[in-house]
Design a protein around this motif. Structure first.
Motif, PDB file in Angstrom:
ATOM      1  N   ALA A 112       0.827  -1.204   0.000  1.00  0.00           N
ATOM      2  CA  ALA A 112       0.000   0.000   0.000  1.00  0.00           C
ATOM      3  C   ALA A 112       0.865   1.260   0.000  1.00  0.00           C
ATOM      4  O   ALA A 112       0.562   2.242  -0.689  1.00  0.00           O
ATOM      5  N   LEU A 113       1.963   1.224   0.752  1.00  0.00           N
ATOM      6  CA  LEU A 113       2.872   2.359   0.796  1.00  0.00           C
ATOM      7  C   LEU A 113       3.557   2.553  -0.550  1.00  0.00           C
ATOM      8  O   LEU A 113       3.763   3.680  -1.010  1.00  0.00           O
ATOM      9  N   VAL A 114       3.902   1.452  -1.202  1.00  0.00           N
ATOM     10  CA  VAL A 114       4.539   1.529  -2.520  1.00  0.00           C
ATOM     11  C   VAL A 114       3.590   2.138  -3.541  1.00  0.00           C
ATOM     12  O   VAL A 114       3.973   2.993  -4.357  1.00  0.00           O
ATOM     13  N   THR A 170       8.419  -0.939  -6.327  1.00  0.00           N
ATOM     14  CA  THR A 170       7.920  -2.272  -6.668  1.00  0.00           C
ATOM     15  C   THR A 170       7.730  -3.108  -5.410  1.00  0.00           C
ATOM     16  O   THR A 170       8.407  -2.893  -4.395  1.00  0.00           O
ATOM     17  N   GLY A 171       6.838  -4.091  -5.492  1.00  0.00           N
ATOM     18  CA  GLY A 171       6.625  -5.039  -4.403  1.00  0.00           C
ATOM     19  C   GLY A 171       6.210  -4.348  -3.117  1.00  0.00           C
ATOM     20  O   GLY A 171       5.390  -3.430  -3.101  1.00  0.00           O
ATOM     21  N   ARG A 172       6.828  -4.781  -2.032  1.00  0.00           N
ATOM     22  CA  ARG A 172       6.591  -4.174  -0.722  1.00  0.00           C
ATOM     23  C   ARG A 172       7.595  -3.066  -0.420  1.00  0.00           C
ATOM     24  O   ARG A 172       7.544  -2.463   0.649  1.00  0.00           O
ATOM     25  N   GLY A 173       8.521  -2.833  -1.368  1.00  0.00           N
ATOM     26  CA  GLY A 173       9.535  -1.822  -1.133  1.00  0.00           C
ATOM     27  C   GLY A 173      10.793  -2.430  -0.539  1.00  0.00           C
ATOM     28  O   GLY A 173      10.761  -3.492   0.094  1.00  0.00           O
ATOM     29  N   ARG A 187       3.571   8.943   7.958  1.00  0.00           N
ATOM     30  CA  ARG A 187       2.315   8.479   8.538  1.00  0.00           C
ATOM     31  C   ARG A 187       2.392   6.999   8.875  1.00  0.00           C
ATOM     32  O   ARG A 187       1.782   6.545   9.853  1.00  0.00           O
ATOM     33  N   ALA A 188       3.143   6.234   8.085  1.00  0.00           N
ATOM     34  CA  ALA A 188       3.267   4.804   8.370  1.00  0.00           C
ATOM     35  C   ALA A 188       4.067   4.542   9.623  1.00  0.00           C
ATOM     36  O   ALA A 188       3.912   3.499  10.267  1.00  0.00           O
TER      37      ALA A 188
END
Length: 303
Positions: free
Chosen positions: A210-212, A239-242, A300-301
């Motif tokens: 989601a962050l990516v 890409t992916g999850r980062g 924010r994460a």
């Protein structure tokens, strides 16, 4: 190409091959492509007494090469000064809330005001984007609040400052520049871990798809060590999850952040104000400023 024959201007020549007479003709090249420049963040006061750090991005093009050569000696400098003066006058007439909520409207008004001046020079501004970097002082008629909407200030305060204390407390050692750090009982090899390494360790658990999808950019952090060498780290959210790690990213980063290790430690110890470090040039941001603003999603994460 604008050609002067014995001091008298001729019809614009080119593009392509142009025949010039030696010792008789002189010329000046004019680039008709769209170009851009940035107004660096500067301190401005709003109508209600608030102090802001505001910059802008301006895109322009020359539509009449003859006027651009004949009317203004230094077109780039004149355009920059006109844009900065127009921005200053526009913000002095508005309240802080109006500036924050109506940036698009203010940018459109700046576009019209700048073009009123530059059209006589053969230059037209295509786009103006106002960027409110930080609120340095709240309005005089309202109490100061702890919540500032500035993305850049949040970047400095949370990403490089005290906001990481609760996340990276086990992997980060706060070092004083005056007194040597006191050894902790039972401390393992993590004591020798660089500050930036602790920062990366704290970021790793928060990376997600989601962050990516929200950020979609790659960042490189260049930390200048006391020996003068640079230690590079990357945060790849494309890409992916980062990914996050030591060294440079595989591709070209969208934004490069550079600062000294001592300044990073001072930021983490709250001995140096992050915004002051950015304004003084000790914290440097290279690349697209709009992409750098997307780091707010990372902040924010971390909360």
């Amino acid at each position: 190409m604008i050609v002067f024959r014995l001091g008298r201007i001729r019809t614009p020549q080119g593009p392509g091959m142009v025949l010039l007479l030696p010792f008789i003709d002189s010329f000046q090249r004019v680039d008709l492509r769209t170009r851009a420049f940035s107004i660096p963040p500067c301190k401005l006061a709003s109508k209600d007494g608030a102090v802001l750090s505001v910059g802008a991005d301006v895109q322009f093009r020359i539509w009449d090469p003859v006027l651009s050569v004949m009317t203004v000696k230094d077109l780039n400098t004149a355009t920059r000064m006109t844009a900065q003066n127009a921005m200053t006058k526009a913000l002095l007439k508005r309240l802080l809330r109006e500036i924050q909520m109506e940036k698009l409207k203010i940018s459109e008004q700046l576009l019209l005001e700048i073009n009123d001046v530059t059209r006589a020079w053969g230059l037209e501004v295509d786009r103006v984007e106002l960027a409110v970097e930080a609120v340095l002082q709240p309005p005089q008629d309202s109490p100061a609040g702890p919540n500032l909407d500035s993305t850049l200030q949040q970047l400095a305060l949370h990403f490089l400052g005290g906001g990481m204390n609760s996340v990276a407390g086990d992997t980060m050692e706060m070092v004083s520049e005056v007194e040597p750090p006191a050894p902790r009982a039972g401390a393992g090899p993590s004591l020798k871990q660089p500050v930036a390494e602790g920062l990366l360790t704290a970021l790793q658990p928060f990376l997600s798809e989601a962050l990516v999808s929200q950020v979609g950019a790659c960042y490189q952090f260049n930390v200048v060590l006391p020996s003068g060498t640079h230690s590079a780290y990357f945060l790849d959210l494309t890409t992916g999850r980062g990914r996050v790690g030591h060294g440079v990213p595989d591709g070209i980063p969208d934004v490069v952040v550079e600062l000294a290790e001592a300044d990073l430690q001072a930021l983490l110890c709250r001995e140096l104000r992050p915004l002051g470090a950015y304004m003084s040039g000790r914290l440097k941001v290279k690349g697209d400023l709009a992409v750098a603003m997307k780091l707010e999603a990372v902040l924010r994460a971390l909360k």
